[in-house]
Motif scaffolding. Structure first.
Motif, PDB file in Angstrom:
ATOM      1  N   LYS A   1       9.133  38.422  21.512  1.00 29.00           N
ATOM      2  CA  LYS A   1       8.983  39.439  22.768  1.00 29.00           C
ATOM      3  C   LYS A   1       8.834  38.185  23.917  1.00 29.00           C
ATOM      4  O   LYS A   1       7.770  37.837  23.904  1.00 29.00           O
TER       5      LYS A   1
ATOM      6  N   THR B   1       8.377  37.521  28.017  1.00 27.85           N
ATOM      7  CA  THR B   1       8.354  38.130  29.499  1.00 27.85           C
ATOM      8  C   THR B   1       9.329  37.939  30.117  1.00 27.85           C
ATOM      9  O   THR B   1      10.365  37.051  30.087  1.00 27.85           O
ATOM     10  N   LYS B   2       9.492  38.764  31.263  1.00 28.34           N
ATOM     11  CA  LYS B   2      10.555  38.766  32.354  1.00 28.34           C
ATOM     12  C   LYS B   2      10.667  37.304  32.869  1.00 28.34           C
ATOM     13  O   LYS B   2      11.416  36.700  33.220  1.00 28.34           O
ATOM     14  N   ARG B   3       9.570  36.759  33.190  1.00 29.38           N
ATOM     15  CA  ARG B   3       9.432  35.417  33.893  1.00 29.38           C
ATOM     16  C   ARG B   3       9.792  34.279  32.654  1.00 29.38           C
ATOM     17  O   ARG B   3      10.643  33.566  33.112  1.00 29.38           O
ATOM     18  N   GLU B   4       9.486  34.362  31.481  1.00 28.78           N
ATOM     19  CA  GLU B   4       9.908  33.495  30.452  1.00 28.78           C
ATOM     20  C   GLU B   4      11.435  33.335  30.277  1.00 28.78           C
ATOM     21  O   GLU B   4      12.072  32.851  29.993  1.00 28.78           O
ATOM     22  N   MET B   5      12.049  34.922  30.323  1.00 30.42           N
ATOM     23  CA  MET B   5      13.321  35.054  30.133  1.00 30.42           C
ATOM     24  C   MET B   5      14.110  34.201  31.390  1.00 30.42           C
ATOM     25  O   MET B   5      15.201  33.599  31.184  1.00 30.42           O
ATOM     26  N   GLU B   6      13.305  34.474  32.699  1.00 31.80           N
ATOM     27  CA  GLU B   6      14.315  33.776  33.662  1.00 31.80           C
ATOM     28  C   GLU B   6      14.147  32.079  33.368  1.00 31.80           C
ATOM     29  O   GLU B   6      15.262  31.575  33.614  1.00 31.80           O
TER      30      GLU B   6
ATOM     31  N   ARG C   1      12.662  29.011  41.318  1.00 29.46           N
ATOM     32  CA  ARG C   1      11.745  30.081  41.153  1.00 29.46           C
ATOM     33  C   ARG C   1      10.659  30.136  42.237  1.00 29.46           C
ATOM     34  O   ARG C   1       9.607  31.055  42.258  1.00 29.46           O
TER      35      ARG C   1
END
Length: 246
Positions: free
Chosen positions: A184, A186-191, A209
């Motif tokens: 799983k 996070t949104k920032r990790e996916m970015e 970013r």
């Protein structure tokens, strides 16, 4: 005549009671199409031993050793493209789709080595389940042009042979249950992951970013730990193979 052999194979595979019979019937039809090599494989996962992935296959004598020794599993363009493909594709389609990939040079080297071993052209048929991509069948050797109807029938054969072999080995249910990668982000990790896959450096990501280099590296280390990757190239390879990057 060959199309009829594919249709007949779909019926025969269902009736096979032994794994060796499934393989024999599949190879008989592949030979009729003059495909010298093939592989019916479970989809690689993080930290998977490549030698456990093959359900059935026949490769050039030296190719498996070369593939493992040069760690081509990490850069194989067909496997990387497989993570985003929904339909069958030709090997060369993967190279065209990954034209701007940061690992392009290594991919080209792999394909050069493949051709030198007789793997000049081929096709891949993705096999999906409830949890996403579960495996694939690849067939190849010399250049052979299949019609759209033949590609559709080979796609059906790939799925039938894959599941029949798993059923005969009592692995079908366990594969469905464990197929999805248990990560799983996070949104920032996916970015950050998506920017990394685009070939960006930490500095470029930080500018895009509007965060510090230190923060980018912190996210990168977190992603690496979650994927149990060895380095950033390995992060991208694992992410593509598991469908984390569209």
């Amino acid at each position: 005549m060959n199309i009829h052999s594919l249709i007949q194979l779909l019926v025969v595979l269902e009736e096979c009671k032994l794994s060796k019979n499934v393989v024999a019937e599949l190879e008989l039809v592949l030979r009729s199409y003059k495909f010298d090599f093939y592989g019916l494989l479970k989809q690689p996962r993080a930290n998977t031993d490549p030698t456990t992935l093959m359900l059935a296959g026949r490769w050039p004598d030296k190719w498996p050793l070369t593939y493992v020794a040069r760690k081509y599993l990490l850069v194989d363009p067909t496997i990387r493209y497989l993570g985003r493909a929904q339909r069958p594709f030709r090997w060369r389609d993967a190279m065209a789709a990954l034209r701007g990939d940061p690992l392009r040079r290594r991919m080209e080297q792999m394909m050069t080595d493949a051709r030198a071993n007789g793997l000049i052209d081929g096709y891949i048929f993705p096999i999906h389940g409830r949890n996403g991509l579960l495996g694939s069948m690849t067939i190849g050797g010399n250049v052979i042009d299949l019609s759209p109807a033949e590609i559709s029938l080979f796609d059906a054969v790939a799925k039938k042979a894959f599941w029949r072999l798993l059923e005969l080995r009592d692995e079908a249910q366990s594969l469905e249950q464990t197929a999805s990668i248990d990560v799983k982000l996070t949104k920032r990790e996916m970015e950050v992951l998506n920017h990394l896959a685009e070939g960006m450096t930490s500095m470029e990501i930080s500018r895009t970013r509007k965060i510090s280099n230190h923060t980018v590296d912190w996210y990168m280390n977190s992603i690496q730990d979650k994927l149990n990757a060895k380095n950033r190239q390995h992060i991208v390879a694992i992410a593509f193979r598991n469908g984390l990057i569209p």
